[in-house]
Motif scaffolding. Structure first.
Motif, short mmCIF file in Angstrom:
data_model
loop_
_atom_site.label_atom_id
_atom_site.label_comp_id
_atom_site.label_asym_id
_atom_site.label_seq_id
_atom_site.Cartn_x
_atom_site.Cartn_y
_atom_site.Cartn_z
N PRO A 1 0.89 -4.71 13.08
CA PRO A 1 1.31 -4.74 11.67
C PRO A 1 0.07 -4.69 10.77
N PRO A 2 0.26 -4.55 9.47
CA PRO A 2 -0.92 -4.52 8.59
C PRO A 2 -1.74 -5.80 8.70
N VAL A 3 -3.04 -5.69 8.54
CA VAL A 3 -3.91 -6.88 8.61
C VAL A 3 -3.51 -7.86 7.50
N ARG A 4 -3.31 -7.31 6.33
CA ARG A 4 -2.82 -8.16 5.23
C ARG A 4 -1.55 -7.53 4.67
N GLY A 5 -0.67 -8.33 4.20
CA GLY A 5 0.53 -7.79 3.57
C GLY A 5 1.69 -7.68 4.53
N ASN B 1 0.83 -1.21 0.00
CA ASN B 1 0.00 0.00 0.00
C ASN B 1 0.86 1.26 0.00
N LEU B 2 2.02 1.17 0.64
CA LEU B 2 2.94 2.32 0.60
C LEU B 2 3.36 2.58 -0.86
N THR B 3 3.62 1.48 -1.57
CA THR B 3 3.98 1.62 -3.00
C THR B 3 2.82 2.24 -3.77
N TYR B 4 1.59 1.79 -3.47
CA TYR B 4 0.42 2.34 -4.16
C TYR B 4 0.26 3.84 -3.86
N ILE B 5 0.52 4.22 -2.60
CA ILE B 5 0.40 5.64 -2.24
C ILE B 5 1.41 6.45 -3.05
N HIS B 6 2.64 5.93 -3.10
CA HIS B 6 3.68 6.60 -3.89
C HIS B 6 3.25 6.74 -5.35
N MET B 7 2.69 5.65 -5.89
CA MET B 7 2.28 5.69 -7.31
C MET B 7 1.11 6.64 -7.53
N ARG B 8 0.16 6.62 -6.59
CA ARG B 8 -0.99 7.52 -6.73
C ARG B 8 -0.53 8.97 -6.69
N PRO C 1 4.93 -5.72 6.56
CA PRO C 1 5.11 -4.44 7.24
C PRO C 1 5.66 -3.37 6.30
N VAL C 2 5.40 -2.15 6.69
CA VAL C 2 5.72 -1.01 5.83
C VAL C 2 7.20 -0.94 5.47
N PHE C 3 8.07 -1.47 6.37
CA PHE C 3 9.51 -1.36 6.14
C PHE C 3 10.04 -2.50 5.29
N ASP C 4 9.15 -3.40 4.89
CA ASP C 4 9.56 -4.57 4.11
C ASP C 4 9.74 -4.23 2.64
N LYS C 5 10.56 -5.03 2.00
CA LYS C 5 10.73 -4.86 0.56
C LYS C 5 9.49 -5.43 -0.14
N VAL C 6 9.04 -4.75 -1.19
CA VAL C 6 8.00 -5.36 -2.02
C VAL C 6 8.73 -6.13 -3.10
N THR C 7 8.48 -7.42 -3.13
CA THR C 7 9.30 -8.27 -4.02
C THR C 7 8.97 -8.02 -5.49
N ALA C 8 9.92 -8.37 -6.31
CA ALA C 8 9.73 -8.19 -7.75
C ALA C 8 8.53 -8.99 -8.23
N SER C 9 8.34 -10.18 -7.64
CA SER C 9 7.23 -11.02 -8.13
C SER C 9 5.88 -10.38 -7.77
N THR C 10 5.78 -9.79 -6.54
CA THR C 10 4.52 -9.12 -6.17
C THR C 10 4.26 -7.96 -7.11
N LEU C 11 5.30 -7.18 -7.37
CA LEU C 11 5.10 -6.01 -8.23
C LEU C 11 4.75 -6.43 -9.65
N LYS C 12 5.35 -7.50 -10.07
CA LYS C 12 5.05 -7.97 -11.43
C LYS C 12 3.58 -8.40 -11.49
#
Ligand SMILES: Nc1ncnc2c1ncn2[C@@H]1O[C@H](COP(=O)(O)OP(=O)(O)OP(=O)(O)O)[C@@H](O)[C@H]1O
Length: 580
Positions: free
Chosen positions: A270-274, A237-244, A276-287
């Protein structure tokens, strides 16, 4: 030819005068003609411009009127919502403790530098270095006044850019109640984030043009975004906020080049799903979610850090404050467990609710799971004297937010119920509000919608621990049974309460006092980089997986030797979600 110039019976002088007048008229007519030609050119320009505008308007024709309406409502909320304490910036600033003031001054110095740069001419800007946006994580244990500081920073931004008419500072949080607590809206509502569906995080979608225009217009003056309770924001969601924000502000810089303050305590929930905010979003998730991008860790790449250390919530109960610190770090020693076990009660929870209520303040009942809250709320509702239309109930606005500037999470008391409306007195609004049914449309993924029509209220004698993060309470009955399923959950529930005497436990399972070793490591990393004056936390070896079970002592004198009450019945539906 003289005959042509001088008419019959006319003297030469008279003819001359007549010619002068005619000539003047000709010159005037010529001037008029030239002006008309110019006007015609201008008119053409105007017509061309109008035609271009029309084209542009057609371009952004309302591709999804309902979504646009929803976004307009959200933007109205952003504008309207204010906790309304009525304090001036100077008053707020004077109330800050030394820790809060240090961070406030740091933010203020940054914003003043930004203003100085904004006021430079184009040429001067070219010669000087631009002021990089502030992306800072403000941390601190529960009760150190992070939300209090947010209010002061919000007032600061407003006053520094007081000539701007649109929103200059917006505050959001992952849950409605947390957002309400800081006069903000939910991050999902503000940034129109994809909504989770069936336990699955939705993929990112771009906002259609017309809706995009509404958001962009409302947020055009934005100088700062504050995200509270950031521990509950997932890295995706942090990535989505950045993108938005990139989409909105047409910038490819982090968060659209805007200042962003992240506030919270990553040792809380921590987040209900997903992840934690400090975690890397993996390439596979982003793909999978975005179809592109390689792995990112926006958090690590962007945030700086500072920390508040003075506990304001439990300042009148130092012993409790120290005990909470141990629970938070995963070092609940025997003394802590013994103290907590003394807070376990054995009377039925509904009875306990009434006893505490009679003592002055009705407790808020905190359960780990949604179904437990539902069961308890149902029981409390059934126990209300009947027939009645005036009930003592605390209610949550659920998911709407456009009524009277309320957001999801506002707590209130139902005063009257009719077929078409419910009258509710909300805690922070003087006059009772008439709540009517609302119809909402949710985009769960691209071109897939869910419709709901209902009163936007739910009972809240009990709320989930997820929903209470951010609150300060005088009394709470808390379930610390084996149903506690997440690191930081027990700590969040306990640390809502101002004094140990306000804590009433339905039961205490020491295993419930879980912590996340990864969160501790992240705090240590940030401390080392930005606050080396603060000590490194030890990593607990068991992280909450104590084997010993505890039969707590009982605070009702007549029931001293009874066993703990079993936790309320929980529906074991696999699909049940920890928090709605
Ligand atoms: N400088 C201050 N002066 C007086 N009261 C304060 C001050 N700072 C905070 N408080 C009070 O202390 C309590 C806790 O503050 P606040 O809710 O801001 O803490 P928090 O760090 O956001 O907590 P949490 O992490 O649990 O959300 C509140 O009742 C708040 O009004």
């Amino acid at each position: 030819n003289e005959d042509e110039l001088v008419h019959d019976g006319e003297t030469v002088q008279e003819a001359f005068d007549r010619h002068i007048v005619d000539h003047k008229r000709c010159v005037e007519a010529n001037e008029k003609f030239r002006k008309l030609l110019k006007c015609r050119e201008k008119l053409k320009d105007i017509q061309d411009a109008r035609a271009a505008n029309r084209e542009e308007e057609n371009d952004v024709e309302d591709d999804d009127p309902q979504l646009t309406g929803q976004i307009k409502d959200a933007m109205n909320d952003v504008r309207d919502i204010d906790t309304g304490s009525g304090l001036t910036l100077q008053e707020r600033e004077s109330m800050l403790n030394v820790d809060q003031k240090r961070i406030f001054d740091h933010v203020k110095a940054h914003l003043l530098r930004q203003i100085e740069y904004e006021n430079k001419s184009k040429q001067e800007k070219g010669q000087s270095e631009s002021v990089k946006p502030l992306h800072m994580f403000i941390s601190g244990v529960g009760g150190t006044g992070k939300s209090f500081l947010i209010e002061a920073i919000k007032a600061l931004v407003k006053s520094l850019w007081s000539t701007l008419t649109k929103q200059t500072c917006v505050v959001c949080a992952p849950t409605g109640l947390a957002a309400y607590n800081v006069g903000g809206v939910t991050a999902h509502r503000l940034f129109q984030l994809p909504i989770e569906h069936d336990g699955q995080c939705a993929s990112y979608w771009s906002i259609p043009k017309a809706s995009h225009k509404v958001m962009k217009t409302e947020l055009q003056d934005l100088k700062m975004v504050i995200i509270d309770e950031v521990s509950m924001v997932s890295s995706l969601n942090l990535t989505y906020i950045h993108m938005r924000m990139n989409d909105l502000f047409e910038s490819d810089k982090w968060f659209g080049g805007k200042n962003v303050l992240f506030v919270g305590d990553i040792l809380q929930l921590p987040p209900v799903r997903g992840q934690p905010v400090f975690d890397k979003v993996t390439a596979s998730t982003l793909k999978y979610r975005l179809g592109s991008m390689s792995a990112v860790n926006i958090w690590r790449d962007t945030v700086t850090y500072d920390e508040l250390t003075i506990n304001e919530r439990q300042k009148t109960d130092q012993k409790f404050s120290e005990m909470l610190d141990k629970v938070r770090r995963g070092f609940s020693d025997d003394e802590t467990l013994a103290t907590l076990s003394e807070r376990v009660f054995s009377t039925p929870i509904e009875k306990k609710f009434k006893i505490v209520q009679q003592g002055g303040n009705a407790p808020v009942c905190l359960f780990p799971k949604v179904d437990m809250c539902k069961d308890f709320n149902k029981t409390m509702l059934a126990n209300l004297p009947s027939p009645t239309i005036k009930i003592r109930a605390t209610n949550l606005i659920d998911g709407t937010g456009s009524i009277h500037g309320l957001v999801n999470g506002a707590l209130g008391t139902v005063q009257a119920i009719s077929e078409t409306r419910i009258t509710v007195k909300f805690d922070r609004i003087t006059d009772p509000c008439e709540i009517e049914k609302v119809k909402r449309k949710f985009m769960v993924m691209k071109n897939v919608f869910v419709y709901r029509s209902q009163f936007p209220l739910i009972l809240a004698f009990a709320v989930t621990i997820h929903k209470c993060q951010g609150l300060s309470l005088d009394n709470a009955t808390i379930d610390l049974s084996e149903n506690v399923f997440s690191a930081g959950m027990a700590y969040v529930a306990l640390s809502r309460v101002r004094t140990l005497s306000g804590v009433h436990l339905t039961c205490l399972n020491p295993k419930s006092l879980m912590v996340s070793s990864r969160s501790i490591k992240e705090i240590n990393r940030l401390r080392q980089l930005y606050r080396p004056d603060l000590p490194q936390y030890a990593i607990p070896t068991d992280c909450g997986s104590r084997k010993r079970t505890l039969t707590g002592t009982i605070d009702e004198p007549q029931a001293k030797n009874q066993k703990n009450m079993p936790p309320p019945k929980v529906a074991r539906d696999k699909r049940s979600r920890p928090s709605d």
